[in-house]
Write an enzyme that holds these catalytic residues in place. Structure first.
Site, short mmCIF file in Angstrom:
data_model
loop_
_atom_site.label_atom_id
_atom_site.label_comp_id
_atom_site.label_asym_id
_atom_site.label_seq_id
_atom_site.Cartn_x
_atom_site.Cartn_y
_atom_site.Cartn_z
N ASP A 174 37.79 19.85 84.16
CA ASP A 174 37.46 19.15 82.93
C ASP A 174 36.12 18.21 83.18
O ASP A 174 35.19 18.28 82.16
CB ASP A 174 38.44 18.28 82.28
CG ASP A 174 39.50 19.16 81.67
OD1 ASP A 174 39.30 20.39 81.54
OD2 ASP A 174 40.64 18.63 81.38
N ASN A 178 34.88 13.91 75.04
CA ASN A 178 36.54 13.41 74.86
C ASN A 178 36.54 12.17 74.24
O ASN A 178 37.13 11.99 73.18
CB ASN A 178 36.75 13.55 76.42
CG ASN A 178 37.45 14.77 77.03
OD1 ASN A 178 37.63 15.44 76.10
ND2 ASN A 178 37.99 14.76 78.07
N GLU A 179 36.01 11.05 74.97
CA GLU A 179 36.16 9.74 74.50
C GLU A 179 35.05 8.69 75.18
O GLU A 179 34.21 8.81 75.79
CB GLU A 179 37.27 9.20 74.77
CG GLU A 179 37.55 8.81 76.29
CD GLU A 179 37.95 9.96 77.22
OE1 GLU A 179 37.14 9.94 78.33
OE2 GLU A 179 38.79 10.52 77.08
N ASP A 201 44.15 -4.49 76.45
CA ASP A 201 43.06 -4.27 77.97
C ASP A 201 41.99 -3.34 77.52
O ASP A 201 40.96 -3.59 78.43
CB ASP A 201 43.95 -3.75 78.84
CG ASP A 201 44.93 -4.68 79.71
OD1 ASP A 201 45.08 -5.97 79.16
OD2 ASP A 201 46.03 -4.20 80.42
N THR A 255 44.09 15.00 74.39
CA THR A 255 44.86 15.43 75.38
C THR A 255 44.38 14.90 76.86
O THR A 255 44.69 15.28 77.73
CB THR A 255 44.76 17.14 75.49
OG1 THR A 255 43.47 17.44 75.47
CG2 THR A 255 45.63 17.76 74.25
N ALA A 256 43.42 13.72 76.83
CA ALA A 256 42.86 13.47 78.08
C ALA A 256 43.38 12.05 77.89
O ALA A 256 44.54 11.74 78.10
CB ALA A 256 41.41 13.39 77.97
N ALA A 262 43.43 9.51 76.26
CA ALA A 262 44.12 8.95 75.20
C ALA A 262 45.47 9.37 75.09
O ALA A 262 46.42 8.65 74.66
CB ALA A 262 43.42 9.61 73.68
N MET A 263 45.91 10.72 75.41
CA MET A 263 47.36 10.98 75.72
C MET A 263 48.17 10.04 76.82
O MET A 263 49.10 9.74 76.46
CB MET A 263 47.35 12.52 76.07
CG MET A 263 48.60 13.14 76.02
SD MET A 263 48.84 14.84 76.40
CE MET A 263 48.11 14.89 77.92
N SER A 264 47.41 9.73 77.78
CA SER A 264 47.78 9.03 78.81
C SER A 264 48.17 7.45 78.32
O SER A 264 49.17 7.06 78.76
CB SER A 264 47.06 9.13 79.91
OG SER A 264 46.72 10.44 80.66
#
Length: 271
Positions: free
Chosen positions: A63, A132-133, A162, A173-174, A176-178
């Site tokens: 990715d 992604n972000e 934090d 699904t990157a 943000a999902m974690s």
């Protein structure tokens, strides 16, 4: 067809695969151009291609390789990823099926799916777009930041955490999902806000329409970093105003007949 091949440069398996794939496509009569600096251009690149001239880009890696390719393309061209990473949410092809798929493509019949990107502006300074972000994260571990979320000029939320993830639907699904965010259909147009380790249990992720005006103000004297698609781009300071907009140039992914929800189910089982 004019094909740009972008292998992950520090993975010799990906580099060697790129060489083999490129030679096969050359034998088929395609014009093949390896990304500048990949050291693969000796026999393949008879003439250099610009992104504007290439019909498609083939990214070989994980990715991170796809994110790098999208960020470096000007303008965006249709791309397909070949997975040489661990999960590969952005890479729809495996190495054993890629040549068969790519060799059958024709420039005038390629089906693409647009993936929304976000443009980040900090105090009128424009940064690269994120597929992604964008992440705002504290420089000093265990030191909390405070953020004011402003939608259409109205203060709607305060996060103490934090850090804060400003994600696209693709990025859901990157990272943000974690961090506990939802999985969002990439066809949805919206900004996903996910606080990192929030102080209040009531601080929950927000999904905000991309048609709204969104900005985030850092209300903290503690130093913070801005990271876009995994790359550090700058420091933020107290009262820095981060504006989030939909980029007018979405990423273009070639349709490889991979259903998003089936892919999520299959990929998550490998984690």
């Amino acid at each position: 067809m004019k094909i740009k091949i972008i292998p992950r440069p520090d993975d010799m398996r990906a580099v060697e695969y790129a060489r083999e794939l490129g030679m096969k496509l050359l034998d088929d009569g395609h014009a093949v151009w390896f990304e500048e600096g990949s050291t693969l251009n000796e026999p393949a690149c008879i003439f250099p291609l610009t992104d504007a001239e290439a019909d498609i880009a083939v990214v070989i890696g994980g990715d991170g390789s796809v994110l790098h390719a999208v960020q470096s393309m000007k303008p965006q061209i249709p791309l397909v990823g070949i997975n040489f990473g661990r999960v590969g949410f952005l890479a729809d092809l495996e190495s054993d099926e890629a040549y068969s798929f790519i060799s059958q493509l024709k420039p005038d019949t390629i089906e693409t799916e647009s993936r929304m990107r976000i443009q980040i502006v900090v105090d009128q300074q424009v940064y690269n777009c994120a597929l992604n972000e964008a992440v705002i994260v504290t420089e000093r571990p265990a030191k909390m930041l405070q953020f004011s979320v402003i939608v259409d000029g109205i203060h709607v939320e305060t996060f103490r955490s934090d850090g804060l993830i400003l994600s696209t639907p693709t990025g859901s699904t990157a990272y943000a999902m974690s961090a506990g965010g939802p999985i969002v259909d990439p066809k949805v147009k919206g900004f996903l806000l996910v606080p990192l380790a929030p102080f209040m249990l009531s601080s929950r992720p927000h999904l905000i329409s991309s048609e709204r005006n969104l900005s985030v103000q850092l209300d903290s004297y503690k130093p913070a970093n801005l990271v876009i698609d995994g790359k550090f781009v700058g420091q933020l300071h107290n009262k820095s105003l981060i504006t989030v907009k939909e980029s007018p140039e979405p990423a273009l992914f070639i349709n490889a007949n991979e259903n998003f929800f089936r892919k999520v189910d299959r990929k998550l089982r490998t984690l």
